[in-house]
Design an enzyme around this catalytic site. Structure first.
Site, PDB file in Angstrom:
ATOM      1  N   SER A  59       9.026 -27.473  50.910  1.00  0.00           N
ATOM      2  CA  SER A  59       9.032 -28.579  51.866  1.00  0.00           C
ATOM      3  C   SER A  59       7.630 -28.888  52.346  1.00  0.00           C
ATOM      4  O   SER A  59       6.813 -28.001  52.544  1.00  0.00           O
ATOM      5  CB  SER A  59       9.899 -28.236  53.083  1.00  0.00           C
ATOM      6  OG  SER A  59       9.860 -29.307  54.015  1.00  0.00           O
ATOM      7  N   GLY A  60       7.370 -30.190  52.532  1.00  0.00           N
ATOM      8  CA  GLY A  60       6.070 -30.622  53.047  1.00  0.00           C
ATOM      9  C   GLY A  60       5.523 -31.788  52.268  1.00  0.00           C
ATOM     10  O   GLY A  60       4.433 -32.267  52.521  1.00  0.00           O
ATOM     11  N   LYS A  64      16.858 -25.030  52.183  1.00  0.00           N
ATOM     12  CA  LYS A  64      16.057 -26.254  52.060  1.00  0.00           C
ATOM     13  C   LYS A  64      16.935 -27.476  52.311  1.00  0.00           C
ATOM     14  O   LYS A  64      16.528 -28.443  52.961  1.00  0.00           O
ATOM     15  CB  LYS A  64      15.417 -26.341  50.673  1.00  0.00           C
ATOM     16  CG  LYS A  64      14.752 -27.693  50.349  1.00  0.00           C
ATOM     17  CD  LYS A  64      13.612 -28.044  51.298  1.00  0.00           C
ATOM     18  CE  LYS A  64      12.775 -29.196  50.808  1.00  0.00           C
ATOM     19  NZ  LYS A  64      13.375 -30.541  51.059  1.00  0.00           N
ATOM     20  N   HIS A 101      17.457 -27.724  55.900  1.00  0.00           N
ATOM     21  CA  HIS A 101      16.202 -28.253  56.470  1.00  0.00           C
ATOM     22  C   HIS A 101      16.243 -29.776  56.432  1.00  0.00           C
ATOM     23  O   HIS A 101      15.943 -30.459  57.423  1.00  0.00           O
ATOM     24  CB  HIS A 101      15.005 -27.748  55.671  1.00  0.00           C
ATOM     25  CG  HIS A 101      13.739 -28.540  55.911  1.00  0.00           C
ATOM     26  ND1 HIS A 101      13.470 -29.736  55.241  1.00  0.00           N
ATOM     27  CD2 HIS A 101      12.698 -28.349  56.744  1.00  0.00           C
ATOM     28  CE1 HIS A 101      12.319 -30.233  55.671  1.00  0.00           C
ATOM     29  NE2 HIS A 101      11.835 -29.415  56.577  1.00  0.00           N
ATOM     30  N   ASN A 102      16.633 -30.325  55.311  1.00  0.00           N
ATOM     31  CA  ASN A 102      16.683 -31.788  55.186  1.00  0.00           C
ATOM     32  C   ASN A 102      17.775 -32.400  56.040  1.00  0.00           C
ATOM     33  O   ASN A 102      17.607 -33.493  56.570  1.00  0.00           O
ATOM     34  CB  ASN A 102      16.851 -32.171  53.719  1.00  0.00           C
ATOM     35  CG  ASN A 102      15.548 -32.007  52.956  1.00  0.00           C
ATOM     36  OD1 ASN A 102      14.753 -31.127  53.259  1.00  0.00           O
ATOM     37  ND2 ASN A 102      15.314 -32.872  51.997  1.00  0.00           N
ATOM     38  N   GLU A 139      16.366 -32.494  59.342  1.00  0.00           N
ATOM     39  CA  GLU A 139      15.353 -33.571  59.294  1.00  0.00           C
ATOM     40  C   GLU A 139      16.009 -34.916  59.574  1.00  0.00           C
ATOM     41  O   GLU A 139      15.505 -35.730  60.359  1.00  0.00           O
ATOM     42  CB  GLU A 139      14.698 -33.551  57.921  1.00  0.00           C
ATOM     43  CG  GLU A 139      13.706 -34.637  57.613  1.00  0.00           C
ATOM     44  CD  GLU A 139      13.283 -34.562  56.148  1.00  0.00           C
ATOM     45  OE1 GLU A 139      12.767 -33.500  55.731  1.00  0.00           O
ATOM     46  OE2 GLU A 139      13.479 -35.537  55.406  1.00  0.00           O
TER      47      GLU A 139
HETATM   48  C1  6PG Z   1      10.450 -32.256  52.401  1.00  0.00           C
HETATM   49  C2  6PG Z   1      11.131 -33.623  52.464  1.00  0.00           C
HETATM   50  C3  6PG Z   1      11.483 -34.086  51.053  1.00  0.00           C
HETATM   51  C4  6PG Z   1      11.877 -35.566  50.978  1.00  0.00           C
HETATM   52  C5  6PG Z   1      12.942 -35.881  51.969  1.00  0.00           C
HETATM   53  C6  6PG Z   1      13.215 -37.385  52.026  1.00  0.00           C
HETATM   54  O1  6PG Z   1      11.062 -31.291  52.881  1.00  0.00           O
HETATM   55  O2  6PG Z   1       9.336 -32.221  51.877  1.00  0.00           O
HETATM   56  O3  6PG Z   1      12.334 -33.445  53.200  1.00  0.00           O
HETATM   57  O4  6PG Z   1      12.499 -33.236  50.550  1.00  0.00           O
HETATM   58  O5  6PG Z   1      10.776 -36.374  51.247  1.00  0.00           O
HETATM   59  O6  6PG Z   1      14.068 -35.221  51.569  1.00  0.00           O
HETATM   60  O7  6PG Z   1      14.446 -37.572  51.491  1.00  0.00           O
HETATM   61  P1  6PG Z   1      15.404 -38.747  51.982  1.00  0.00           P
HETATM   62  O8  6PG Z   1      15.069 -39.880  51.028  1.00  0.00           O
HETATM   63  O9  6PG Z   1      16.779 -38.201  51.803  1.00  0.00           O
HETATM   64  O10 6PG Z   1      15.068 -39.084  53.416  1.00  0.00           O
END
Ligand code: 6PG
Length: 479
Positions: free
Chosen positions: A130-131, A184, A187-188, A191
């Site tokens: 992630s990042g 992960k 995490h999303n 997010e």
């Molecule tokens: C990360 C981000 C990466 C991605 C997002 C966006 O952890 O680096 O989360 O995985 O940029 O998942 O995805 P969406 O298009 O679902 O918002």
């Protein structure tokens, strides 16, 4: 080809290329390969002097360049492409070698692949990275699944290239088989919830407080210095402060209000439904994205009556802003607690031993949800490893208590004005559901028994019961 590379990366898109560069910059000899050799050559031309790379133009040369046990990282599209690349390289490997999938695979695919390759003596490691592109180059958060034996070999490398917070790496072994990709995925999901909550806070400050995007950017900058401090709050201030160079209008006002999603938030909700884990804030955030894109449906609803209220005075707007901060923080605590819960529920389901303190520790840096707040969670689990909920930690509980009035007022104010705050509302409803002495689920049980004889339990004695609802009405014990 001499076997000198500590690790190999195949799939040199931006993420794969940046991870290879990060590894080389940290002193590792890195074999690099791409299905189309042009990308490999381009990496060598532009970045070849950043460290020791071993370019390979065939799968055989790529594998031959790897020292044993071989560590082969694939950075390609999820799904069939990943399966195809595994099928291409696995026959070239020997027992004890490792394949690392650094893409965003679904954890169930990772579990399947790990089992199939384990039968051939090959370690399959699903690593959630992630990042984004910058993180891959400068220091991501890496959530590593697979065997502990594989982590013994890979861990030092991943910890070296990961982000660091207080000198600690943001990389760790999360658990076996798909545990890394699962965390992960969550995490999303978090997010999505985090981003939706921030967006709802913005909407309230715009529509109720009557602030301009630039004024709201200042509010977020101020919040970023306090308990809400995080990467997402920081970038929100930047986005809101930005002026569109074409029109000179606030950038936010020229962006189409239909959100995209690649799907990892959706996976979190689908998986939580199967586990019976109530990730309601994450779910509402995911559905809010879907609803925003339903142009035709929105057109059909457009113009229908909603709430109305006069704009606030500047003094009232300042008070309102403080209330929004409380509501945002309280809702964020609930959303993270839901993420914690689904990780625990999955660990029980799939037999993973996941240390939530470790998860919080490696989320403090490198990843998209990185935040000061996560250090609080890490400390809470360091103090009590078996914490049932974040609200079992005294400081979080006190903050939620302190937020009660403003949290509820904000949601009531939004409802009166017809402003949608689905994630705020879901977080509060989840809080009220879990703290309620009695829930209306009792009525659901009565209804289910009435129309489907699905039986119910009683509060005053053990067993299950069914009532015969047609005259003469009578109840019986069924077990
Ligand atoms: C990360 C981000 C990466 C991605 C997002 C966006 O952890 O680096 O989360 O995985 O940029 O998942 O995805 P969406 O298009 O679902 O918002």
């Amino acid at each position: 080809m001499n076997a000198t590379a500590a690790i190999g990366v195949t799939g040199l898109g931006v993420m794969g290329r940046n991870l290879a560069r990060n590894l080389a910059r940290n002193g590792y000899t890195v074999a690099v390969h791409n299905r189309t050799a042009g990308r490999t050559r381009a990496l060598m031309e532009v970045y070849g002097d950043e460290g020791t790379f071993v370019p390979a133009e065939t799968p055989e040369d790529f594998v031959a360049a790897l020292e044993r046990p071989r560590r082969l990282m694939i950075m390609v599209q999820t799904g069939e492409v990943t399966d195809a690349v595994i099928g291409q390289f696995a026959p070239l490997l020997e027992p004890g070698d490792m394949i690392i999938d650094g893409g965003g695979a679904h954890f169930a695919d990772t579990r399947r692949r790990e089992a199939a390759l384990r039968a051939r003596g090959i370690h399959f490691v699903g690593a959630g990275v992630s990042g984004g592109e910058e993180g891959a180059l400068e220091g991501p958060s890496i959530m590593v699944g697979g065997s502990s034996e594989a982590y013994d070999s890979l861990g030092p490398m991943f910890e070296a290239i990961s982000a660091k917070v207080d000198g600690e790496p943001c990389a760790a072994h999360i658990g076996s088989d798909g545990a890394g990709h699962f965390v992960k995925m969550v995490h999303n999901g978090i997010e999505y919830a985090d981003m939706q909550l921030i967006a709802e806070a913005y909407d309230l400050l715009r529509q109720v407080a009557g602030y301009t995007p630039a004024e709201i950017a200042d509010v977020f900058r101020r919040w970023n210095e306090g308990r809400l401090g995080s990467y997402l709050i920081e970038i929100t201030a930047e986005v809101l402060a930005h002026t569109d160079p074409v029109t000179g209008a606030p950038f936010i006002d020229v962006v189409a209000d239909a959100a995209g999603q690649k799907g990892t938030g959706r996976w979190t909700v689908q998986t939580a439904l199967d586990l019976g884990s109530p990730v309601t804030a994450i779910a509402q955030a995911t559905f809010a994205r879907a609803a925003s894109g339903r142009r035709e449906l929105r057109a059909a609803y457009s113009g229908l009556p909603g709430g109305t209220r006069p704009p606030l005075s500047r003094t009232e707007a300042e008070r309102f802003t403080s209330q929004v901060e409380h509501a945002l923080y309280a809702s964020k605590v609930i959303a993270y607690d839901q993420g914690r819960q689904v990780i625990q529920d999955a660990a029980a389901e799939y037999g993973w031993k996941i240390d939530l303190g470790t998860v919080a520790r490696i989320w403090r840096g490198g990843c998209i949800i990185r935040a000061a707040f996560l250090d609080r969670i890490r400390a809470a689990y360091a103090f009590d490893r078996d914490l049932v909920s974040l609200l079992g930690e005294m400081e979080f509980a006190m903050e939620i208590t302190d937020a009660q009035v403003p949290w509820r007022e904000i949601i009531a104010s939004a409802a009166r004005r017809g402003i949608p705050v689905p994630a705020f509302s879901a977080a509060l409803a989840h809080y009220d559901t879990l703290r309620a002495d009695r829930l209306p689920a009792a009525l659901l049980q009565g209804q289910r028994d009435y129309f489907g004889a699905h039986t119910y339990r009683r509060t005053d004695c053990p067993g299950t019961f069914h009532t015969h609802w047609t005259a003469p009405v009578r109840s019986e014990t069924t077990a």
